[in-house]
Design a protein around this motif. Structure first.
Motif, short mmCIF file in Angstrom:
data_model
loop_
_atom_site.label_atom_id
_atom_site.label_comp_id
_atom_site.label_asym_id
_atom_site.label_seq_id
_atom_site.Cartn_x
_atom_site.Cartn_y
_atom_site.Cartn_z
N LEU A 53 -86.23 37.86 67.20
CA LEU A 53 -86.17 36.44 67.56
C LEU A 53 -86.07 36.37 69.08
CD1 LEU A 53 -83.46 35.18 65.02
CD2 LEU A 53 -85.91 34.67 64.94
N SER A 54 -86.76 35.38 69.69
CA SER A 54 -86.58 35.21 71.13
C SER A 54 -86.57 33.73 71.48
CB SER A 54 -87.67 35.95 71.91
OG SER A 54 -88.94 35.45 71.56
N PHE A 55 -85.81 33.41 72.52
CA PHE A 55 -85.76 32.00 72.94
C PHE A 55 -86.36 31.86 74.33
CE2 PHE A 55 -81.70 33.71 74.53
CZ PHE A 55 -81.67 33.20 75.83
N GLU A 56 -86.88 30.64 74.58
CA GLU A 56 -87.41 30.33 75.91
C GLU A 56 -86.34 29.58 76.68
OE1 GLU A 56 -91.24 28.27 76.03
OE2 GLU A 56 -90.66 27.37 77.95
N GLY A 57 -86.08 29.98 77.92
CA GLY A 57 -85.09 29.29 78.75
C GLY A 57 -85.47 27.85 78.97
N ALA A 58 -84.57 26.91 78.68
CA ALA A 58 -84.85 25.49 78.87
C ALA A 58 -84.51 25.08 80.30
CB ALA A 58 -84.04 24.65 77.88
N LYS A 59 -83.63 25.83 80.93
CA LYS A 59 -83.23 25.54 82.31
C LYS A 59 -83.09 26.88 83.02
CE LYS A 59 -79.60 23.37 85.01
NZ LYS A 59 -78.17 23.07 85.08
N ILE A 82 -84.28 23.94 72.46
CA ILE A 82 -84.59 25.34 72.71
C ILE A 82 -85.64 25.79 71.71
CG2 ILE A 82 -83.66 27.70 72.95
CD1 ILE A 82 -82.30 25.73 74.88
N GLU A 83 -86.75 26.36 72.25
CA GLU A 83 -87.81 26.87 71.37
C GLU A 83 -87.54 28.33 71.08
OE1 GLU A 83 -92.06 25.92 72.24
OE2 GLU A 83 -92.33 28.09 72.02
N ILE A 84 -87.47 28.65 69.79
CA ILE A 84 -87.22 30.03 69.37
C ILE A 84 -88.45 30.55 68.63
CG2 ILE A 84 -85.71 31.54 68.00
CD1 ILE A 84 -83.56 29.25 68.33
N THR A 85 -88.85 31.77 68.94
CA THR A 85 -90.02 32.39 68.30
C THR A 85 -89.55 33.53 67.40
OG1 THR A 85 -91.33 31.86 70.24
CG2 THR A 85 -92.24 33.51 68.73
N SER A 86 -90.06 33.55 66.19
CA SER A 86 -89.76 34.63 65.26
C SER A 86 -90.98 35.52 65.11
CB SER A 86 -89.36 34.03 63.90
OG SER A 86 -89.26 35.04 62.93
N LYS A 122 -92.03 29.29 64.68
CA LYS A 122 -91.28 28.56 65.70
C LYS A 122 -90.11 27.82 65.07
CE LYS A 122 -94.07 29.36 69.23
NZ LYS A 122 -93.63 30.16 70.38
N ILE A 123 -88.96 27.90 65.72
CA ILE A 123 -87.79 27.14 65.28
C ILE A 123 -87.31 26.37 66.51
CG2 ILE A 123 -85.45 27.28 64.31
CD1 ILE A 123 -87.45 30.38 64.02
N TYR A 124 -86.94 25.11 66.32
CA TYR A 124 -86.49 24.29 67.45
C TYR A 124 -85.01 23.95 67.28
CZ TYR A 124 -91.39 24.11 68.53
OH TYR A 124 -92.68 24.48 68.84
N GLN A 125 -84.22 24.39 68.26
CA GLN A 125 -82.78 24.18 68.22
C GLN A 125 -82.39 23.05 69.17
OE1 GLN A 125 -80.01 27.63 68.70
NE2 GLN A 125 -79.42 26.66 70.61
N GLU A 126 -81.69 22.06 68.60
CA GLU A 126 -81.11 21.01 69.45
C GLU A 126 -79.74 21.49 69.91
OE1 GLU A 126 -80.64 17.30 67.34
OE2 GLU A 126 -79.22 16.51 68.84
N CYS A 127 -79.45 21.42 71.22
CA CYS A 127 -78.09 21.70 71.69
C CYS A 127 -77.83 20.84 72.92
CB CYS A 127 -77.87 23.19 71.96
SG CYS A 127 -78.96 23.91 73.20
N LYS A 128 -76.64 20.89 73.47
CA LYS A 128 -76.29 19.96 74.55
C LYS A 128 -77.22 20.10 75.77
CE LYS A 128 -71.44 19.09 73.45
NZ LYS A 128 -71.36 17.65 73.15
N LEU A 129 -77.79 21.29 75.97
CA LEU A 129 -78.68 21.51 77.11
C LEU A 129 -80.05 20.88 76.87
CD1 LEU A 129 -78.76 23.11 79.86
CD2 LEU A 129 -79.88 24.93 78.59
N GLY A 130 -80.41 20.68 75.62
CA GLY A 130 -81.73 20.12 75.28
C GLY A 130 -82.30 20.81 74.06
#
Lengths: 300, 300
Positions: free
Chosen positions: B121-127, B112-116, B102-110
Motif C-alpha cells: 500500500l502507498s499513499f501520496e503526500g497531500a501536503k 489522501i489517495e492510497i494505492t494498493s 485506489k482508496i481515498y481516506q478523509e482526514c483532518k489534513l484533507g
C-alpha cells in the motif's frame, strides 16, 4: 509457520475500561512452551509497547493453574503485580472457570496465591523483604523529588526492588515533580527498579501513590501492583501494626488514569501476610499471531 | 452503555509481524460519530500506549471510502503516515474488499489517495511544503546530534512538521546518539514535531532513517511514514531530480525493528508528487469495548 492464539488486553485496578493499567495477555495454554519461538516473546512485548505483556503456559508445578511469563518491552520479570491480576482475570475468562476462590500462578519468583471474591482479585506477596538503605543513599533519592520525604526510605524486595518513601500528604504526592535524570542515575547506581512515593489522605486509611521506573523506559507507571505490595510492607515496618490493617490506594491521576487498589496487611496465627487487590476488566478480546519454533524466517 | 466494535492491531512497513510499527485500528464504520463518547477516543489512545491509535468512521466527503481520526497518547493529529497505511489495510480486511486499486481516506489534513498494488500500500503526500530555516536554528538542531550534519536542515510541513537533515552515510545515521533534552527544547522553541535524520548506503538508492519526536513522548519512532514523506520531499529539494526517482528506506534497527519503506518522487506531466509505501500485516484481530455517548458513568 505462524498460528493464531487467543489474546486479551485487560485493564487492571479499575472497573471501568481505560482508567486502569493495561496488560496484554497471550493464551499459550494449548501449546507446549518449546513449540514457540522464544525470541518472539520479547519481540511481541517490545511491540505492544505496554509496561507488561504476559504469556499463559501449562504449569510445571502440580498445584498451579498456569505458568505466567511476564515481559516488559526490554526484559523478562520474575514477578509483577498488575500483570498477575490481569492475567488471572484473562485465565478465568479463557477457561470459562467460575466460582473459583483460589488460583495458583507459577512464575519465576515462585507460586503466587490469588484470591477471587466477587469482582475483585487479590494476590498475596510471595516475597516481601525490607532492606535498610544508608542515610546518604536515602538522601540521594530524596534529591530527585521536588517534595520533602517525611519517613526514611527503605528498599523493598518484592520481585522488583522498589525504594519506598512517604511524603507529607496525598496532595503533596500528587503535586510533586521528579528529576528523572537524577533518579535514573540513583536507580542504576544502587540496583533498584524504581521509586514508590505515597502520601496519606488526612486520617483516612487511604494513600495517594505514584510509581516511577525510568530505567525500564516507563517514567511513571499508571497503577502499580508490586509497588502497592511494597508500600503495604513498608507501612507495616513504619507503623508496626499489631493487628490486621486494610487500606485503599489511589494511583495514576497524574497520567490520566483513576486506579483503585486495595492493600491488606493480614495478621493471622502470629504470621503477617501482605495482599494487593482490585478489579480487572477485559477491554480487547481476540487473537494474535505467534510463530512456531520450527518455522523458517519467511512464513507469516 | 459500552458495546464491542471490531479491532485490529496492524504492523506497518513490514511483511513479518513485530518487525514494523504497530497501529491500533478501531472500526466505527457501523456507528455514527456522534453516538460515541468523544473523550473516550483520546482516553483509548492514551491507554493503548502506541504511537498512534486510529478510528475509522463513515466519510463525510463523497469520493472517500472512510474518515480516519488519528490520535497519539496525548493529542489528535491531522495526518500520520504509518497509521494511514495500517488503517487502510484494516479497512480492506474489515470490509472484505479485494482487487481495489485506489482508496481515498478523509482526514483532518484533507483527502489522501492510497494505492494498493499486490501486498503493498502507498499513499501520496497531500501536503509537502519545504520551509527554509535560519542558519542559527539549523546549528541549534545540529547540537543535539553526536554526528555532523552534511546537508543544511529544512523544515518539512507534511501534516506533522519535521526538521529533516542528512548525515555522512547510513552507518553514521545508525550509530549516532541524541541529546533529547536539547532537541526537545529546540522543537518546543521552533514549533517542530521532531527530527528526521537520514544517511545514504554508499551509492545505492537506499537510506537509513531515524525519527525522533520526544515532545509526543516518543523518543524514537520505530518506522515513520510521514517522516519518510518529508525525506522524499527534502531529497527532491537537495538533488533537484528532473525525472522520477524511487528509493528504499530502512528504519527502526536501533529500537529492535526492521522497517522497510519505499519512497517515490514521481515526475509526471510536469507535476511532482511524493509517495510512501510498504507492506502492512494484521497481528491482533478481535473486538474492543467502546462507550456510547448517552451512557452514565457507571455502565461498562
Amino acid at each position: 509457520m505462524s498460528i493464531k492464539v487467543p489474546f486479551k488486553q485487560v485493564d487492571v485496578f479499575t472497573s471501568e475500561p481505560y482508567k486502569g493499567n493495561p496488560v496484554a495477555v497471550i493464551n499459550c495454554l494449548e501449546l507446549d512452551e518449546s513449540e514457540i519461538n522464544q525470541s518472539q516473546l520479547q519481540r511481541i512485548a517490545n511491540w505492544t509497547n505496554l509496561s507488561e505483556t504476559s504469556f499463559l503456559f501449562k504449569p510445571t508445578i502440580e498445584k498451579c493453574d498456569y505458568k505466567l511469563r511476564i515481559f516488559t518491552p526490554q526484559t523478562e520479570l520474575p514477578f509483577a503485580g498488575h500483570p498477575t491480576l490481569g492475567s488471572c482475570r484473562a485465565y478465568l475468562e479463557f477457561t470459562g472457570k467460575k466460582n473459583v476462590e483460589k488460583i495458583y500462578q507459577e512464575c519465576k519468583l515462585g507460586v503466587i496465591e490469588i484470591t477471587s471474591e466477587g469482582e475483585k482479585l487479590s494476590f498475596e506477596g510471595a516475597k516481601t523483604d525490607v532492606v535498610d538503605i544508608p542515610c546518604e543513599v536515602a538522601e540521594e533519592y530524596g534529591k530527585s523529588l521536588s517534595a520533602e520525604i517525611t519517613e526514611r526510605p527503605r528498599l523493598l524486595e518484592v520481585g522488583p526492588n522498589w525504594v519506598v518513601a512517604l511524603v507529607k500528604d496525598a496532595q503533596t504526592c500528587y503535586d510533586m515533580e521528579l528529576d528523572f535524570t537524577q533518579m535514573k542515575a540513583s536507580n542504576l547506581k544502587h540496583g533498584s527498579t524504581g521509586l514508590i512515593i505515597a502520601g496519606r489522605y488526612g486520617n483516612e486509611d487511604k494513600y495517594e501513590m505514584r510509581a516511577f521506573c525510568p530505567l525500564d523506559g516507563i517514567a511513571e507507571d499508571p497503577v502499580c501492583g508490586s509497588g502497592s505490595l511494597a508500600l503495604a510492607r513498608y507501612l507495616q515496618d513504619v507503623h508496626n501494626y499489631k493487628s490486621t490493617y486494610s487500606f485503599a490506594i489511589s494511583q495514576g491521576g497524574r497520567v490520566g488514569r483513576e486506579g483503585k487498589v486495595s492493600g491488606l496487611i493480614k495478621h493471622e496465627s502470629g504470621k503477617i501476610t501482605y495482599h494487593v487487590g482490585g478489579q480487572a476488566v477485559t477491554a480487547i478480546d481476540g487473537h494474535i499471531l505467534i510463530k512456531l519454533s520450527e518455522e523458517s524466517n519467511f512464513s507469516t
